[in-house]
Design a protein around this motif. Structure first.
Motif, short mmCIF file in Angstrom:
data_model
loop_
_atom_site.label_atom_id
_atom_site.label_comp_id
_atom_site.label_asym_id
_atom_site.label_seq_id
_atom_site.Cartn_x
_atom_site.Cartn_y
_atom_site.Cartn_z
N GLU A 1 0.85 -1.18 0.00
CA GLU A 1 0.00 0.00 0.00
C GLU A 1 0.89 1.24 0.00
O GLU A 1 2.03 1.18 0.48
CB GLU A 1 -0.89 0.01 1.25
N PRO A 2 0.39 2.39 -0.49
CA PRO A 2 1.22 3.61 -0.51
C PRO A 2 1.73 4.02 0.88
O PRO A 2 2.86 4.50 1.00
CB PRO A 2 0.28 4.67 -1.08
N ARG A 3 0.96 3.80 1.92
CA ARG A 3 1.40 4.18 3.27
C ARG A 3 2.50 3.26 3.79
O ARG A 3 3.23 3.60 4.71
CB ARG A 3 0.23 4.23 4.25
N GLU A 4 2.64 2.08 3.18
CA GLU A 4 3.67 1.13 3.59
C GLU A 4 4.99 1.36 2.86
O GLU A 4 5.99 0.73 3.20
CB GLU A 4 3.20 -0.31 3.29
N GLN A 5 5.00 2.25 1.86
CA GLN A 5 6.17 2.46 1.02
C GLN A 5 7.02 3.62 1.51
O GLN A 5 6.51 4.61 2.00
CB GLN A 5 5.74 2.74 -0.42
N ARG A 6 8.32 3.47 1.34
CA ARG A 6 9.29 4.54 1.58
C ARG A 6 10.11 4.66 0.32
O ARG A 6 10.76 3.70 -0.11
CB ARG A 6 10.21 4.23 2.77
N LEU A 7 10.08 5.84 -0.32
CA LEU A 7 10.84 6.07 -1.55
C LEU A 7 12.08 6.90 -1.25
O LEU A 7 11.99 7.95 -0.62
CB LEU A 7 9.98 6.79 -2.59
N LEU A 8 13.22 6.42 -1.70
CA LEU A 8 14.49 7.13 -1.51
C LEU A 8 15.04 7.52 -2.87
O LEU A 8 15.12 6.68 -3.77
CB LEU A 8 15.51 6.26 -0.79
N TYR A 9 15.40 8.80 -3.00
CA TYR A 9 16.05 9.29 -4.21
C TYR A 9 17.28 10.06 -3.80
O TYR A 9 17.21 10.95 -2.96
CB TYR A 9 15.09 10.17 -5.02
N LEU B 1 12.81 1.69 -3.45
CA LEU B 1 11.56 1.46 -2.73
C LEU B 1 11.82 0.51 -1.58
O LEU B 1 12.32 -0.60 -1.78
CB LEU B 1 10.51 0.86 -3.68
N LEU B 2 11.50 0.96 -0.38
CA LEU B 2 11.63 0.13 0.82
C LEU B 2 10.29 0.05 1.52
O LEU B 2 9.49 0.98 1.45
CB LEU B 2 12.67 0.72 1.77
N GLU B 3 10.08 -1.06 2.22
CA GLU B 3 8.87 -1.19 3.02
C GLU B 3 9.12 -0.50 4.36
O GLU B 3 10.20 -0.62 4.95
CB GLU B 3 8.54 -2.67 3.23
N ASP B 4 8.11 0.21 4.85
CA ASP B 4 8.21 0.90 6.13
C ASP B 4 8.50 -0.12 7.22
O ASP B 4 7.76 -1.08 7.39
CB ASP B 4 6.91 1.64 6.42
N PRO B 5 9.62 0.04 7.97
CA PRO B 5 9.99 -0.96 8.97
C PRO B 5 8.95 -1.15 10.08
O PRO B 5 8.75 -2.27 10.56
CB PRO B 5 11.30 -0.44 9.57
N ALA B 6 8.27 -0.08 10.47
CA ALA B 6 7.26 -0.19 11.54
C ALA B 6 6.08 -1.04 11.07
O ALA B 6 5.58 -1.91 11.80
CB ALA B 6 6.78 1.19 11.96
N ILE B 7 5.64 -0.82 9.86
CA ILE B 7 4.51 -1.59 9.33
C ILE B 7 4.94 -3.03 9.06
O ILE B 7 4.17 -3.98 9.29
CB ILE B 7 3.96 -0.91 8.07
N LYS B 8 6.17 -3.22 8.62
CA LYS B 8 6.68 -4.57 8.37
C LYS B 8 6.71 -5.37 9.68
O LYS B 8 6.31 -6.54 9.73
CB LYS B 8 8.08 -4.49 7.77
N GLU B 9 7.16 -4.73 10.76
CA GLU B 9 7.21 -5.40 12.06
C GLU B 9 5.81 -5.73 12.55
O GLU B 9 5.57 -6.83 13.08
CB GLU B 9 7.92 -4.50 13.07
N LYS B 10 4.86 -4.82 12.35
CA LYS B 10 3.49 -5.06 12.77
C LYS B 10 2.89 -6.25 12.02
O LYS B 10 2.20 -7.09 12.60
CB LYS B 10 2.65 -3.81 12.54
N LYS B 11 3.18 -6.33 10.71
CA LYS B 11 2.69 -7.46 9.91
C LYS B 11 3.25 -8.78 10.43
O LYS B 11 2.55 -9.78 10.53
CB LYS B 11 3.10 -7.29 8.44
#
Length: 156
Positions: A95-103, A127-137
């Motif tokens: 989901e867009p809220r789960e994404q972290r974009l680095l440029y 593109l990285l997954e948000d670590p907080a949401i990943k841990e919650k999952k």
């Protein structure tokens, strides 16, 4: 208020270029050294007018790299990182809220425009997954496995 500005020509004369009497070459130089046209931007800044307005409606291709895959995404240069996340949510399962974009090593906000940051055609975005949401999952998944696992009995 109407102002007329006189522009200077920033080119060498035909005689200095060694063109001589060559009419084709001299007409080419005259085209390059034409008058500079000016435009007034909405903020009141006076700038040189663009010949072709490339940034408006121009499609660029961005290579978005995840940990294990990469995706080539075509998007307008004037889009935001939030719009890029929406497109990436269709391609990936995030989901867009789960994404972290680095440029260029920095995380970018959803409201930042690609062309204002300097993203160009064929640039790479991580593109990285948000670590907080990943841990919650992972925690939810572990709880679900423990409760639903028939080999383990849980007494409440």
């Amino acid at each position: 208020m109407m102002m007329k500005l006189k522009s200077k020509r920033f080119c060498r004369s035909i005689s200095r270029l060694g063109i001589g009497n060559n009419k084709v070459a001299s007409s080419h130089v005259e085209k390059e050294c034409g008058e500079i046209k000016w435009e007034l931007r909405p903020g009141g800044m006076l700038v040189q007018k663009r010949e072709n307005n490339k940034s408006v409606g121009e499609m660029i291709t961005i290579r978005v790299s995840t940990v294990s895959k990469w995706h080539d995404i075509s998007i307008e240069a004037t889009s935001t990182f939030g719009e890029l996340k929406m497109i990436l949510s269709l391609v990936t399962s995030l989901e867009p809220r789960e994404q972290r974009l680095l440029y260029k090593g920095k995380e970018r906000d959803d409201d930042e425009f690609l062309h204002m940051i300097g993203v160009r055609d064929k640039d790479k975005v991580l593109l990285l997954e948000d670590p907080a949401i990943k841990e919650k999952k992972l925690l939810d998944f572990a709880r679900g496995q423990t409760i639903n696992n028939p080999c383990c009995t849980i007494s409440v």
